[in-house]
Each structure stands twice: as structure tokens, then as C-alpha cells.
Design an enzyme around this catalytic site. Sequence first.
Site, short mmCIF file in Angstrom:
data_model
loop_
_atom_site.label_atom_id
_atom_site.label_comp_id
_atom_site.label_asym_id
_atom_site.label_seq_id
_atom_site.Cartn_x
_atom_site.Cartn_y
_atom_site.Cartn_z
N SER A 107 0.90 -1.40 0.03
CA SER A 107 -0.16 0.10 -0.01
C SER A 107 1.12 1.33 0.15
CB SER A 107 -0.80 0.01 1.30
OG SER A 107 -0.15 -0.16 2.25
N ALA A 108 1.90 1.24 0.84
CA ALA A 108 2.88 2.45 0.64
C ALA A 108 3.63 2.53 -0.68
CB ALA A 108 4.03 2.26 1.65
N ASP A 150 6.86 2.56 6.45
CA ASP A 150 6.78 2.07 4.94
C ASP A 150 6.69 3.33 4.05
OD1 ASP A 150 6.16 0.05 6.62
OD2 ASP A 150 4.58 -0.43 5.23
O1 PMV Z 1 2.47 -5.19 7.46
P1 PMV Z 1 2.95 -3.89 7.11
O2 PMV Z 1 3.97 -3.93 6.05
O3 PMV Z 1 1.81 -3.16 6.74
O4 PMV Z 1 3.68 -3.63 8.44
C1 PMV Z 1 3.01 -2.92 9.57
C2 PMV Z 1 4.06 -2.67 10.59
C3 PMV Z 1 3.34 -2.20 11.83
O5 PMV Z 1 4.44 -1.75 12.75
C4 PMV Z 1 2.59 -3.32 12.46
C5 PMV Z 1 2.40 -1.03 11.81
C6 PMV Z 1 2.98 0.30 11.05
O6 PMV Z 1 2.16 1.02 11.04
O7 PMV Z 1 4.41 0.57 11.50
#
Ligand code: PMV
Length: 312
Positions: A107-108, A150
Site C-alpha cells: 500500500s505504501a 513504509d
Molecule cells: O504489514 P505492514 O507492512 O503493513 O507493516 C505493519 C507494521 C506495523 O509496525 C505493525 C504497523 C506500522 O504502521 O508500522
Amino acid sequence: MIRSSAPGKIFLFGEHAVVYGEPAVAAAVDLRATVTVEERDDDSVRVSAPDLGINSASLPLQKLGRGHPDHPELDYVFRSVAEMDVSLGVDVTVESEVPVGSGLGSSAAVTVATIHALARFTGRELSRGEVARRARSVEVDVQGAASPTDTHVSAHGGANIVHPDRNSHESVALPDVEFVAGDTGQRGSTAELVENVRVLKDRHDTITDIIHAMGRLTEEGADALERGDTDAVGELMNVNHGLLEALGVSTPLLARLVHAAREAGSPGAKITGSGGGGCMVALDASGVADAIAESGGRAIPLEPDTEGVRAE
Ligand code: PMV
């Protein structure tokens, strides 16, 4: 026609703890989302995302804020158009190599590439920092909460240590390493996993200590990366995985892939991202990708990306 692309990422250290202000280290990887923007002769925004099986989903420019009723997965794109105050109708095409909802930052990558492409389309030159800031604001709007990790890493490329408490970030040198991700094919919801950790933390004071330990481990991990001490990086990734297990965000398949990678000779393997499914990541060594595949995961070889968002 304007086209921009942005990379996905892996978390090397500190996911979940970063939600509570602890530092995290993430590295951009060579899987990209590419976004194409073309002018339309009406005032609608039409998005197509073939990788998501979406041929065409349209909204009038005046109604972007509420998102598309049938395609919530396109919220990141429609909200990015709203964020950039686009005043002309546009066709937006999203193509992505980053598996969705896998902890690899899809998504990022899509949001950063969309903001960058729209800035160019409207004749604005945004710094990487400004692209990251706007993309994070879109992520917060869509998800309710998101750390800056991200979007920062996708916009800047390379490996970075992000300190949300100080609102600062520094790049971290990566030793000459390759990674391999293991995709479980299962999909967890980041919002739900973050909420589960919050509930656990409210129930037990010890969880706060674990979160602080993750922050310290992240600092040690960043130092080990800078020194090029791959063995120490691997050991700390293994410890970080243990702490993520303690927070309850692992699954039997994630654990199996992590242990298979270590048994095949990887110096370090852990969950990447929110867990509950998605991917694990291992420092690569010969045989690790095969071990992941034999244990029921899809092995995805990854190399670091140093470019971040770019015009195509
Ligand atoms: O699963 P991803 O790539 O969306 O990573 C989430 C990481 C968390 O630390 C759990 C949440 C965040 O916003 O950093």
C-alpha cells in the site's frame, strides 16, 4: 502520460514496537508498484488495477473522499487524488509486483508512486520528504493509524532507521546482502494485529518491557548493519522474531518458514511487517529459498533498492 514507480520494503527490525514510538529499521527492495496517470476529458477519476482484478472503477472528482463502495482496496489511490487536489479528470493505472497485504509494503509503494505521479501531472515538484509525508497522511486516513516507516522507505529507498518519537530518520548502510522473503499466502489485517498487540499490552505490563527491548534491539541491529557484521544482524533478527512471537503475531506457517530458513543456513530469519500471515524474511544463503518452498511458502528473492520513488 505520466508514470512513476516506488519500491516495497522489508522490516529488518522493530515492527509493532514502532507503533509505540520505538525505532524501526526497514529497507526498500526491488519489487515496485508503477502508477500511470493520463488526462480525461470529463471530471471523473477512473482507476484500473489489473493485479487486483479490477478493470475499471470510477468516482466523480467531487466524491473521492468517501472512496468507492465496491472497491475499498482502491481507497489509497482515490484518497491520493484527493490529497493532491487534482482538478482534472484522470485515468490512473496501478501495476504492482508487490504482493498485497503481505508485509512487503504494497500500500505504501502504491500510495507513494501515485502521489509522485500526480505531483508531476499537476506540474509540482515535491521533495521525497514531502511525497512521504503526504503518502503517510493518506495511509493514516485509510487505515486509521500508520507509522511513517513504509512511506519513508518507499520514497527514499535504501535502508533507514526511523525514530517516530523524534520525528527523524537516518539512512543505514546495508552490507552486501541478499534477502529472500517467504510468502505464506495467508493474509492478516494490519489494523487487527496492531489492535491485538494493544489489548495484550493493556493487560500485561511486561509487554511494555518487550516493546522497549525491541527498540534497543533495533538500535543494536542498525549498528551491526553499519559495521557490516552480518552474523550479528542475523542473530538480532532471530531475537526480534522471538519477541514478535511473544506479541502473538506469528502463525504456525510463519514459524515453520522461519525455522526452515535457519536450518538451511540462513544467519537470520523473522516475520516482516504485521504478521498474522504475510511474509517472513531471511538473510539469503544457498538453499534457503528451496527450504522455504519445500516448507509451504512462496520464496521471493529480494535485493535492496537504493533509488526509492522515481519517474519512469
Ligand atoms: O504489514 P505492514 O507492512 O503493513 O507493516 C505493519 C507494521 C506495523 O509496525 C505493525 C504497523 C506500522 O504502521 O508500522
